[in-house]
Design a protein around this motif. Sequence first.
Motif: not given
Length: 474
Positions: A6, A8, A14-15, A17-18, A28-29, A44-45, A188
Motif C-alpha cells: 500500500l 507509494c 504516503e499510502k 489511494r487512487m 497517493c494523495s 479510488p482504488l 484491492e
Amino acid sequence: METSLLICIIHKGEKLRMYCTDHSHLCCSKCVELNHRLCLQVTPLPQAATGKSTNFKNLSVSTENTLSQIKQCQTYQEDRMKSLKVSYKEHEGLIVDGLRVNIVSYLRECETSTVNTTHEHMQYPISEMREEIKYLLADFEKSTIKEKKEELNLKQAPLKVVRNSCIRLHYELFHLHVAIPKVLGKPELSFIASKKCLENIQQTDIFIKENFSNKVFTVNGKSVHNVKMPSDSCTCWIKAVCALPDGQVLVADLSNYKVKLLNQQYRVVSHLDVKPLDMCLITPTEVAVCMQDEVQFITVSQSQLAKSRKLELQHRCKGIAHHQGDLYICTGTALYKFTLSGKLVCRVYEDSSANLTVEKCAVSPTGDRLYIISRYQNKLLTLARDGTLLATYTDPALRVPSGLHVTPAGQVLVCEWGSNTVLQVGREGESKLATLATREDGVRRPWSVCYSSTTSSIIVGLYGDNNILVFRVE
C-alpha cells in the motif's frame, strides 16, 4: 506485506489511494496533487479494482522470465568485475617481477665486471647499493599497487552501479512475485500487486535495454598485425579470435594447426599445436577449442599457453560458445547444449535441410538469445533460450557469413566471406545497423570477428592472410 504493497513508491510516507487510468498509474494523495490534477479518470482504488481480473498465471511467467534476466545481468557484471580484478593482479605481478629481474641482472653485471684487485674496495658500495635498491623496490611495489588499485576501482565503478541496480530491481520484483499468491481473493491488494508487478517488469526491461543496447559502433582507426610465426609452413587462416580481459588476444590458426597467444602489441608470445575449428572464452584465463569431435580446454598463465582437460564428443564440433556454465556446440546441422563437465543437456535446435545450416553460434550477455549463422543459406538466425526461432535475417549484403560475435553489451557482429564486410546487426537479429568495415578497409575473406572491451577494438581474422585487422571503435 500488505503495508508495503500500500506504500507509494514515490512518496514513501504516503499510502496508495487512487488509480489514474489515463497514465495507468497507482497514486497517493501527493501524486494526485502534483501530477494528476488534470487527469480525467482518477478513481479510488476500491472502485478501480472492482470487476478487474488479471491473468496471474501469465503474469507469474513474465515475472519469472524477467527475474531470470535481471539475475543474469547481475551475474554478468560480477563476472566482469572479477575478470578485471584477476587481469590487474596478473599485470601488477608481471610489472614487479620484470623490475626484480632487471635489478638482479644489473647487480650481477656490476659484480661480474668488478675486478679482483678492487673487490675489497667495491664490496661496501655494492652492499650499500643492494640496500638502496631494496628500499626503492619496496616503494615502487607499494606505489604501483596503489596506482593499479585506483585504476581498477575506476574501471569497476560503473560495473558496480549496474550490478547494484540489478540487485535492487531483482529484490523489488521478487518481493511482488512472492506477494501476489498471498493476496489473491483480496481485490484491492491483488490489483495493486499486479499493477506494481507490471510496472517493475517494464522498468527492468528498459534498464536491460539501456545497459545491453543496440549502440552502433563508430570506427575511428585501423592497424594491421602479422601473426605468422617462423615455424609456420602455410599462410595463416584465422578461424577464431578471443580477446582476454588483460588485453592479450588468442587466435586460432587452422592452416598451421595452432592456437597462438598475442600480447598487447599483437605479437605472438606463445602457441600450442592443435587443430582449431572454433574457440570461445570460458574464464578470464581459459578458453575452449573445438577440434572436429572433441573440445580441448587451454589455460593462459604468465603469457604462456597450456593444455588442460578434454571433452570427447559423439558428433562433430564446428562451432562453440559459452554462457555461465552452459557450453553450446554446433555440429553443422544442429545446436547442442552441454555442461562444462561434458554432460549433454539437450538438443536446442536442428536443421538438416542442407549442409552447414548451424555452423557457428553466439549467446547474448543475458542468455535469453542464441545466434546462429547458416553459411551457405546466407542467414543469421536468432533463437530463444529454448530453441524457438525468433528471427531470421537475410540481406543481399549478407553473403556467406563466416564469423559471429556478441559483445558484452549485446551488440551482434557478423563478418561475411562473400561480401568482404563486417556488419553490426540489431540485438533482435532482424536488421542491419551498420557496415563497420569493407574491402576498401582491407577486409578480404574475413573468417572471424571479436570485440575487446579492454582496448575498445574489433579484431578481424582473415582466410589466407598472415595479418589480422584491428579496428578501434567508439
